[in-house]
Design a protein around this motif. Structure first.
Motif, PDB file in Angstrom:
ATOM      1  N   LYS A  77       8.607 -24.603  21.224  1.00  4.37           N
ATOM      2  CA  LYS A  77       9.915 -25.224  21.449  1.00  4.37           C
ATOM      3  C   LYS A  77      10.211 -25.309  22.944  1.00  4.37           C
ATOM      4  CE  LYS A  77      12.260 -23.708  17.188  1.00  4.37           C
ATOM      5  NZ  LYS A  77      11.438 -22.609  16.655  1.00  4.37           N
ATOM      6  N   SER A  78       9.203 -25.048  23.770  1.00  6.57           N
ATOM      7  CA  SER A  78       9.454 -24.938  25.194  1.00  6.57           C
ATOM      8  C   SER A  78       8.666 -25.926  26.046  1.00  6.57           C
ATOM      9  CB  SER A  78       9.125 -23.523  25.665  1.00  6.57           C
ATOM     10  OG  SER A  78       9.270 -23.416  27.067  1.00  6.57           O
ATOM     11  N   SER A 133      17.132 -30.665  15.332  1.00  8.55           N
ATOM     12  CA  SER A 133      18.296 -31.516  15.585  1.00  8.55           C
ATOM     13  C   SER A 133      18.240 -31.931  17.051  1.00  8.55           C
ATOM     14  CB  SER A 133      19.610 -30.765  15.304  1.00  8.55           C
ATOM     15  OG  SER A 133      19.842 -29.785  16.296  1.00  8.55           O
ATOM     16  N   LEU A 134      19.085 -32.855  17.437  1.00  9.09           N
ATOM     17  CA  LEU A 134      19.107 -33.296  18.832  1.00  9.09           C
ATOM     18  C   LEU A 134      20.121 -32.519  19.667  1.00  9.09           C
ATOM     19  CD1 LEU A 134      18.824 -37.161  18.340  1.00  9.09           C
ATOM     20  CD2 LEU A 134      17.025 -35.565  19.036  1.00  9.09           C
ATOM     21  N   GLY A 193      14.937 -31.999  26.144  1.00 10.33           N
ATOM     22  CA  GLY A 193      13.906 -31.573  27.086  1.00 10.33           C
ATOM     23  C   GLY A 193      12.551 -31.456  26.418  1.00 10.33           C
ATOM     24  N   ARG A 194      12.545 -31.005  25.191  1.00  5.11           N
ATOM     25  CA  ARG A 194      11.287 -30.918  24.432  1.00  5.11           C
ATOM     26  C   ARG A 194      10.706 -32.307  24.215  1.00  5.11           C
ATOM     27  NH1 ARG A 194      13.454 -27.396  19.406  1.00  5.11           N
ATOM     28  NH2 ARG A 194      15.207 -26.566  20.598  1.00  5.11           N
ATOM     29  N   ALA A 243       9.124 -33.610  27.325  1.00  4.94           N
ATOM     30  CA  ALA A 243       7.819 -32.970  27.529  1.00  4.94           C
ATOM     31  C   ALA A 243       6.779 -33.557  26.583  1.00  4.94           C
ATOM     32  CB  ALA A 243       7.942 -31.460  27.314  1.00  4.94           C
ATOM     33  N   LEU A 244       7.195 -33.788  25.347  1.00  3.37           N
ATOM     34  CA  LEU A 244       6.314 -34.390  24.353  1.00  3.37           C
ATOM     35  C   LEU A 244       5.835 -35.761  24.817  1.00  3.37           C
ATOM     36  CD1 LEU A 244       5.237 -34.274  21.334  1.00  3.37           C
ATOM     37  CD2 LEU A 244       7.318 -35.519  20.740  1.00  3.37           C
ATOM     38  N   GLU A 245       6.759 -36.553  25.340  1.00  6.44           N
ATOM     39  CA  GLU A 245       6.413 -37.897  25.808  1.00  6.44           C
ATOM     40  C   GLU A 245       5.433 -37.841  26.981  1.00  6.44           C
ATOM     41  OE1 GLU A 245       8.658 -42.104  26.778  1.00  6.44           O
ATOM     42  OE2 GLU A 245       9.769 -40.229  26.998  1.00  6.44           O
ATOM     43  N   LYS A 246       5.641 -36.897  27.883  1.00  5.07           N
ATOM     44  CA  LYS A 246       4.741 -36.768  29.031  1.00  5.07           C
ATOM     45  C   LYS A 246       3.330 -36.413  28.577  1.00  5.07           C
ATOM     46  CE  LYS A 246       4.027 -34.438  33.449  1.00  5.07           C
ATOM     47  NZ  LYS A 246       3.613 -35.706  34.088  1.00  5.07           N
ATOM     48  N   LEU A 247       3.220 -35.456  27.660  1.00  6.14           N
ATOM     49  CA  LEU A 247       1.903 -35.059  27.163  1.00  6.14           C
ATOM     50  C   LEU A 247       1.218 -36.213  26.439  1.00  6.14           C
ATOM     51  CD1 LEU A 247       2.815 -31.506  25.816  1.00  6.14           C
ATOM     52  CD2 LEU A 247       1.407 -32.011  27.819  1.00  6.14           C
ATOM     53  N   SER A 248       1.993 -36.943  25.663  1.00 10.24           N
ATOM     54  CA  SER A 248       1.449 -38.089  24.935  1.00 10.24           C
ATOM     55  C   SER A 248       0.975 -39.171  25.897  1.00 10.24           C
ATOM     56  CB  SER A 248       2.511 -38.652  23.986  1.00 10.24           C
ATOM     57  OG  SER A 248       2.026 -39.788  23.299  1.00 10.24           O
TER      58      SER A 248
END
Length: 258
Positions: free
Chosen positions: A116-117, A142-143, A156-157, A160-165
């Motif tokens: 979650k971080s 939830s958002l 924020g998660r 981060a997810l978008e950056k990794l993708s």
């Protein structure tokens, strides 16, 4: 928060999840202390399990033990954070997760991270170096964090997810647990929010464990919600699986023989 050090006899444990061979948890106890969490029931350190969110046990000899185990254990998929979040704040100081990743990946193991971080971004150099044997997933319920007041913000998660993708890593999002009358109305909004990210969606309903205050949803509620989730994923062209069946797709992806 109380931080204590413990010594362990093993680092890797056999996983009960079909898509994983092993589990690795550098810490016991989790400061995120989400109210739906089942982990206290499976945490062997009594002080941490009985004071969930207030005590974190650091496995001080974890790396030494792991170095031995990777030489004798059959290579396989290691799940990181199956009991406690391996990227909770203590990891910024102790770096047991990062050093464990180095050992596992250097020795040919595949790693599946769930967190979650956004702290996981700190290790993007390592993840990209071994990108063919790494996947990273974020849990979002939830958002607005209403079920996860002590965890990093959901937005924020997702960043981060978008950056990794975007960096080409295999990514996924876990939408769960979905609790009837609590956060079920928000799931379609989350799907819409992530519809522009190349990410696999896994979703699941809440399952009761001892000590939790929530109740499991009705069968008909879940059937209806499941269908709506799948319809939304189809609308946005997203790969989407219920958690109970996702292991099938994981095996196909990893081994291409299932």
């Amino acid at each position: 928060m109380i931080v204590k050090s413990i010594r362990v006899k093993s680092a890797l444990s056999k996983s009960g999840l079909k898509e994983l061979n092993y589990s690795l948890n550098p810490y016991l106890g989790c400061v995120f202390s989400c109210p739906y969490c089942y982990a206290p029931n499976f945490t062997p350190d009594r002080e941490a399990s009985e004071n969930w969110g207030k005590v974190v046990a650091v496995k001080e000899n974890l790396l030494e033990v792991l170095e031995r185990e990777v030489k004798i254990y059959k290579r396989g998929v290691v799940g990181i954070s199956t009991i406690t979040d391996a990227y909770q704040p203590i990891e910024a100081l102790r770096k047991l997760t990062r050093e464990s990743l180095k050992i596992l990946l250097k020795n040919g193991f595949r790693v599946s991270i769930q967190t979650k971080s956004p702290l996981v971004l700190r290790d993007i150099d390592l993840l990209l170096e071994y990108k063919d044997r790494v996947d990273v997933g974020f849990t979002v319920t939830s958002l607005n964090n209403k079920l996860e007041l002590n965890a990093p913000p959901a937005k924020g998660r997702l960043r981060a997810l978008e950056k990794l993708s975007n960096e080409g890593l295999e990514t996924w999002i876990f939408l769960g647990p979905i609790i009837q009358g609590v956060n079920d109305a928000e799931i379609e909004n989350i799907i819409r929010e992530i519809s522009n990210i190349k990410v696999r969606v896994i979703f699941d309903s809440f399952h009761y464990y001892r000590g939790l205050k929530f109740k499991e949803g009705s069968t008909q509620w879940w059937v209806n919600l499941r269908n709506r989730i799948l319809e939304n994923c189809k609308r946005y062209g997203m790969e989407c699986h219920e958690e109970s069946e996702d292991w099938i797709y994981e095996k196909r992806r990893y081994y291409k023989t299932f």
